[in-house]
Write a protein that holds these residues in place. Structure first.
Motif, PDB file in Angstrom:
ATOM      1  N   UNK A   1       0.835  -1.212   0.000  1.00  0.00           N
ATOM      2  CA  UNK A   1       0.000   0.000   0.000  1.00  0.00           C
ATOM      3  C   UNK A   1       0.865   1.255   0.000  1.00  0.00           C
ATOM      4  N   UNK A   2       1.957   1.227   0.732  1.00  0.00           N
ATOM      5  CA  UNK A   2       2.847   2.398   0.772  1.00  0.00           C
ATOM      6  C   UNK A   2       3.456   2.657  -0.607  1.00  0.00           C
ATOM      7  N   UNK A   3       3.904   1.592  -1.272  1.00  0.00           N
ATOM      8  CA  UNK A   3       4.487   1.743  -2.611  1.00  0.00           C
ATOM      9  C   UNK A   3       3.450   2.285  -3.593  1.00  0.00           C
ATOM     10  N   UNK A   4       2.211   1.761  -3.535  1.00  0.00           N
ATOM     11  CA  UNK A   4       1.157   2.249  -4.422  1.00  0.00           C
ATOM     12  C   UNK A   4       0.869   3.731  -4.189  1.00  0.00           C
ATOM     13  N   UNK A   5       0.821   4.123  -2.932  1.00  0.00           N
ATOM     14  CA  UNK A   5       0.537   5.527  -2.623  1.00  0.00           C
ATOM     15  C   UNK A   5       1.649   6.427  -3.142  1.00  0.00           C
ATOM     16  N   UNK A   6       2.903   6.003  -2.963  1.00  0.00           N
ATOM     17  CA  UNK A   6       4.026   6.808  -3.458  1.00  0.00           C
ATOM     18  C   UNK A   6       3.966   6.941  -4.979  1.00  0.00           C
ATOM     19  N   UNK A   7       3.648   5.839  -5.663  1.00  0.00           N
ATOM     20  CA  UNK A   7       3.562   5.871  -7.122  1.00  0.00           C
ATOM     21  C   UNK A   7       2.461   6.819  -7.579  1.00  0.00           C
ATOM     22  N   UNK A   8       1.298   6.720  -6.932  1.00  0.00           N
ATOM     23  CA  UNK A   8       0.189   7.594  -7.324  1.00  0.00           C
ATOM     24  C   UNK A   8       0.504   9.059  -7.043  1.00  0.00           C
ATOM     25  N   UNK A   9       1.185   9.331  -5.957  1.00  0.00           N
ATOM     26  CA  UNK A   9       1.566  10.722  -5.654  1.00  0.00           C
ATOM     27  C   UNK A   9       2.526  11.259  -6.707  1.00  0.00           C
TER      28      UNK A   9
END
Length: 318
Positions: free
Chosen positions: A35-43
């Protein structure tokens, strides 16, 4: 029914994870790190999109805003002091409509000729049985690195009678070598040789194979080539600046440049100060940016699906 395999010791062997058939309905449980990686990518993606779209949005709102507020930095998200003086000034000049008409003619006719020359040439150069294709491709590629220069080109166009003619925008750029290479790579990697063999068995010639089979399968790369050429013609500024003296044959880009320069140097206007003239010129500049880019922004969404497919297939393989 299949029976389970039993080892000589009487104990069933352990089943590894590779032996279990993959079930697409079973999803792996996501961890906190996922989830952290996905959030960073989306940001990061959001920031990239913002960095690309905000300058376009700022030009739009600045063209409709009071330039005093724009210069003071108060215009950020929405237009303030709404006015259309810049657009009124630009569209009140008859040269703009003539320039639009000229650019549309040059772009449409030029793109049609470009596609009519590039696609058959790329197909011929993609055929392995065409013996001199490597030599011809070398001469095409040579022109990407070495050119005659502006003065020889001017003398050549003058001797051919192309000066002050619409054909100076069309004939010298009939083939773009980069687009030729992209189209050739597409034909080499995406048109199976078995199709040609099947067409030969049916009695089709090269012309029949090209027009009946290859062209219908090449919609993606043709859309890419058309978009490349159309943008090239639409943004062609140097040709009109050097080879066109007749103002009635100037393309839109040169007309808008003349309007911008005329309003930037109009210091003899006693009713406006130098600062006001500069602000007025800035508003005209923002309007000119939109006027010159709106047709391309309208055209691109209709070709986007073909563009994404064609440019990847034609450029990555081969």
């Amino acid at each position: 029914m299949a029976q389970a395999t039993v080892s000589p010791t009487g104990v069933a062997p352990k089943t590894s994870s590779d032996d279990i058939p993959w079930n697409p309905k079973v999803t792996q449980q996501r961890t906190f790190g996922d989830w952290v990686v996905d959030i960073v990518i989306w940001v990061i993606l959001a920031l990239v999109v913002l960095a690309v779209l905000y300058p376009i949005w700022f030009v739009i709102i600045a063209s409709f805003s009071d330039q005093t507020l724009v210069a003071s930095g108060k215009v950020t998200l929405w237009p303030l002091g709404f006015n259309v003086k810049g657009y009124e000034m630009v569209f009140s000049d008859d040269r703009v409509w003539q320039g639009y008409l000229n650019t549309i003619i040059y772009s449409v006719v030029g793109t049609a000729l470009n596609v009519a020359v590039t696609i058959p040439a790329a197909f011929a150069l993609s055929r392995r049985e065409f013996a001199p294709r490597r030599i011809i491709m070398f001469f095409f590629t040579f022109t990407m690195f070495f050119a005659g220069g502006m003065i020889p080109n001017y003398l050549l166009f003058r001797s051919l009678g192309l000066l002050d003619s619409m054909w100076v925008f069309i004939l010298p750029s009939a083939v773009n070598v980069f687009n030729l290479i992209v189209a050739r790579s597409f034909f080499e990697s995406s048109i199976p040789e078995e199709l040609h063999e099947a067409a030969q068995l049916d009695g089709e010639s090269y012309y029949g194979f090209f027009f009946k089979i290859v062209i219908p399968l090449s919609a993606a790369i043709m859309a890419v080539i058309m978009l490349y050429y159309f943008v090239q013609h639409w943004n062609d500024f140097g040709t009109g600046l050097v080879y066109i003296q007749d103002t009635h044959k100037q393309p839109l880009q040169n007309v808008l440049r003349d309007i911008l320069l005329a309003n930037s140097t109009q210091t003899g206007n006693s009713s406006m100060s130098a600062g006001e003239l500069q602000l007025f010129a800035d508003q005209i500049k923002y309007g000119i940016i939109l006027i010159s880019t709106i047709p391309l922004l309208i055209l691109y969404p209709f070709l986007q699906k073909y563009f994404n497919k064609g440019v990847m297939v034609g450029a990555v393989k081969g």
